[in-house]
Write a protein that holds these residues in place. Structure first.
Motif, short mmCIF file in Angstrom:
data_model
loop_
_atom_site.label_atom_id
_atom_site.label_comp_id
_atom_site.label_asym_id
_atom_site.label_seq_id
_atom_site.Cartn_x
_atom_site.Cartn_y
_atom_site.Cartn_z
N UNK A 96 -10.25 28.58 24.14
CA UNK A 96 -9.31 27.69 24.82
C UNK A 96 -9.95 26.56 25.57
N UNK A 97 -11.27 26.60 25.77
CA UNK A 97 -11.96 25.48 26.40
C UNK A 97 -11.84 24.26 25.49
N UNK A 98 -11.48 23.12 26.08
CA UNK A 98 -11.28 21.90 25.29
C UNK A 98 -12.15 20.78 25.84
N UNK A 99 -12.56 19.89 24.94
CA UNK A 99 -13.35 18.71 25.29
C UNK A 99 -12.51 17.49 24.95
N UNK A 100 -12.40 16.56 25.90
CA UNK A 100 -11.65 15.32 25.70
C UNK A 100 -12.50 14.15 26.11
#
Length: 280
Positions: A52-56
């Motif tokens: 669930x960790x996201x990079x934007x």
């Protein structure tokens, strides 16, 4: 560039207030500029970052698309993100997550931007025949089991026609262009994370069939005569649907059929105009 022309910065705090997920996107790694969100997300996954960790990022200097292509991702006008998944699945089922991601993005765009997005096999998101989003999934395994998957999603949100180079102007579009108004990036990403999480949990609980049904309902490929280039050459025929394993069934002119699991559509009949954009 003066302040009036500077793209609006993504508001992380506002996004956090809008987010309704249990885990997806709760930990958002935000960077102003990066070569590729896929690279950083893969590095975080290799260091045991949680599912669930996201990079934007506001700007990608080397964004990647399918088949080794670069991805046009100018600053402050899109959602260029990657999210870590850790499904307890055999590696053979990893490609099914591509269709899941496509359904999630398509449903979220329809709901948030109110434009008639559709899915072109396998996972390009189109509006009126032009590409508005690309999806790239990269899997990492231990033996025959998935260790993690990095799902990269690039959505052209608030690009204007002048933002596209000449070679993309005729084949790419943005939600702003199609909707005729700016689109709320924070609300769109929050909605997308919720849709991804819901469909992911449905897939893990009930298998691929519910995702397959949703994909077929949103696609603009089934029922069309298509020409596909794959590793062995060209296949031409009528796309009849998706089989339970995620293969696209193509009926050939001689009456036989083939199943395609990868490739690129080189030509297709024009898609019919889609109907309502309502999503429940």
């Amino acid at each position: 560039m003066n302040s009036a022309q500077r793209p609006e910065r993504f508001d992380e705090k506002r996004y956090g207030r809008l987010l309704e997920t249990r885990s997806f996107g709760r930990h958002l790694v935000y960077v102003e500029e990066i070569d590729s969100t896929q690279r950083l997300a893969a590095e975080l996954a290799a260091r045991d970052a949680a599912e669930g960790v996201a990079v934007l990022s506001e700007l990608q200097t080397a964004g990647r698309g399918r088949m080794g292509r670069t991805w046009h991702s100018p600053p402050g006008k899109g959602l260029w993100c990657s999210i870590i998944l850790r499904p307890s699945l055999p590696l053979s089922q990893a490609p099914l997550l591509t269709f899941l991601a496509a359904v999630a993005v398509c449903r979220s765009i329809r709901r948030s931007a109110r434009v008639p997005a559709m899915i072109k096999w396998p996972n390009d998101i189109l509006v009126d025949g032009k590409k508005v989003c690309g999806i790239l999934l990269e899997s990492h395994a231990e033996g025959e089991q998935i260790r993690h998957v990095v799902a990269g999603i690039g959505i052209g949100v608030n690009l204007e026609k002048s933002d596209y180079p000449a070679d993309l102007a005729s084949i790419a579009t943005s939600l702003r262009i199609e909707a005729g108004r700016p689109i709320d990036r924070e609300a769109l990403l929050a909605d997308l994370m919720k849709e991804l999480e819901n469909l992911y949990e449905l897939f893990l609980a009930e298998g691929f069939q519910p995702i397959r049904a949703l994909w077929e309902a949103l696609n603009c490929t089934v029922g069309k005569r298509i020409q596909v280039r794959d590793a062995s050459g060209f296949v031409e025929g009528k796309a009849e649907g998706m089989d339970p394993d995620g293969g696209l069934v193509v009926r050939l002119s001689d009456g036989g059929a083939v199943k395609l699991f990868s490739g690129e559509i080189q030509h297709a009949e024009p898609a019919e105009k889609p109907g309502s954009t309502d999503e429940k």
